[in-house]
Design an enzyme around this catalytic site. Structure first.
Site, short mmCIF file in Angstrom:
data_model
loop_
_atom_site.label_atom_id
_atom_site.label_comp_id
_atom_site.label_asym_id
_atom_site.label_seq_id
_atom_site.Cartn_x
_atom_site.Cartn_y
_atom_site.Cartn_z
N SER A 70 58.45 53.19 15.45
CA SER A 70 57.83 51.87 15.43
C SER A 70 58.80 50.83 15.97
O SER A 70 60.01 50.90 15.72
CB SER A 70 57.46 51.52 13.99
OG SER A 70 57.12 50.15 13.91
N TYR A 109 60.97 50.69 6.15
CA TYR A 109 60.16 51.30 7.21
C TYR A 109 60.95 51.35 8.53
O TYR A 109 60.98 52.38 9.23
CB TYR A 109 58.90 50.47 7.35
CG TYR A 109 57.88 50.93 8.34
CD1 TYR A 109 57.04 52.01 8.08
CD2 TYR A 109 57.70 50.23 9.54
CE1 TYR A 109 56.07 52.40 9.00
CE2 TYR A 109 56.73 50.61 10.45
CZ TYR A 109 55.92 51.69 10.18
OH TYR A 109 54.96 52.06 11.08
N LYS A 120 61.98 54.70 10.52
CA LYS A 120 61.45 54.93 11.87
C LYS A 120 62.57 55.10 12.88
O LYS A 120 62.47 55.91 13.80
CB LYS A 120 60.54 53.77 12.29
CG LYS A 120 59.21 53.72 11.53
CD LYS A 120 58.47 55.04 11.64
CE LYS A 120 56.98 54.92 11.44
NZ LYS A 120 56.32 56.25 11.43
#
Ligand code: NAI
Length: 301
Positions: free
Chosen positions: A153, A166, A170
């Site tokens: 991401s 996150y 990622k």
């Protein structure tokens, strides 16, 4: 032009019960792949579980004439990873393709991030990538063929407010994919990363007015190509969303080198920081060996 096909190939797509993963499973199934549709069937924050999400996608593939089986294991444990790849081996005898797509969100600003929000996100995205890919890699190595795609991401590659957990997970997948690309090279195994932007249950409240242009179907063709035999690229990262596809790369600038035999001072760094930071003339290393080779050349001066 010839159609990209997956006849005789076995594909595992994690988190394929909805969103982007569903589209990958359906497209590869329609093009001849035997597909393992994995999904834990829980909510966007990773809580809950159920069988209906994976079952519905299996039905969708079968009713279009394809072959698929469901698997409901969580990617986030070693047993889950073994179970997911085991489902491919049991049903179809091998695994050729793994799309590491399962994902959850627990967004919090860094100051407020609780350890459980870190653990849950790391477990699904980063550890999940390991636990699913390792048994697959072992089997692919024996067969001399494999394709991995990891869903990363821009939140990690570029940074995004409120997503330290996150973003870190990622970006960790970029490292995992890069090393798999290096280790898999001599076995015909390719590994690439995507950084998608698409309207799904994870993002529908975040995208605002852009959402209507960011359908998940824009991501599917890129993943399908990266999973195909025709894709000979590896160790790469692709940005995609709204119909735009673009390589993202990690470049190494030429930099500044201290005079031979001299240790640079902090002032040397200050005085040369513009040259150190200047991207002009960058290279894109394919492994750390490229970096070491460049260093060795400098040492020969
Ligand atoms: P989604 O929520 O529709 O799909 C994720 C799927 O993973 C869900 O079906 C969920 O049930 C499943 N899942 C969650 N935890 C699991 C576990 N432990 N084991 C097995 N399955 C599990 O969301 P979306 O947007 O389709 O996301 C797919 C991937 O793409 C995720 O990794 C996400 O982080 C990534 N991504 C998505 C972006 C977007 O704009 N939609 C942006 C950047 C990355």
């Amino acid at each position: 032009m010839s159609e990209i096909r997956f006849d005789g190939r076995v594909a595992v797509v994690t988190g394929a019960g909805g969103g982007l993963g569903r589209t990958y499973a359906v497209m590869m199934g329609a093009r001849g792949a035997k597909v393992v549709v994995n999904d834990l069937g829980g909510k966007a924050d990773g809580t809950g579980s159920g069988t209906s999400m994976a079952d519905e996608v299996v039905e969708e593939i079968k009713s279009a004439g394809g072959q698929a089986v469901a698997n409901y294991d969580s990617v986030s444990t070693p047993e889950g990873g073994e179970g997911i790849i085991g489902a491919a081996l049991d049903a179809f005898g091998k695994v050729d393709i793994v799309v590491n797509n399962a994902g959850i969100l627990r967004d919090r600003t860094f100051a407020k991030l609780a350890p459980e929000d870190l653990d849950a996100v790391m477990a699904v995205h980063l550890k999940g990538g390991f636990f699913v890919s390792q048994p697959a890699f072992r089997s692919m190595k024996e067969n001399g063929y494999g394709r991995f795609v990891f869903a990363a991401s821009g939140a990690g590659i570029f940074g995004n407010f409120g997503q330290t957990n996150y973003g870190a997970a990622k970006m960790g997948l970029v490292g995992l994919s890069n090393v798999l690309a290096v280790e898999g090279a001599k076995y015909g195994i390719k590994s690439n990363v995507i950084a998608p932007v698409a309207r799904t249950r994870l993002t529908e409240e975040l995208l605002g007015p852009l959402a209507e242009h960011l359908g998940p179907e824009h991501i599917t063709p890129l993943v399908t190509y990266l999973c195909s035999e025709e894709c000979q690229h590896t160790h790469e990262i692709f940005d995609c969303g709204g119909g735009r596809y673009a390589r993202i790369f990690i470049g190494l600038a030429p930099g500044w080198t201290s005079p031979k035999g001299e240790i640079a001072s902090a002032e040397d760094i200050r005085d040369n920081i513009s040259t150190i930071r200047d991207p002009d003339g960058y290279v894109i290393p394919e492994s750390i060996a490229d970096e070491m080779a460049a260093l060795a050349k400098l040492m020969e001066r």
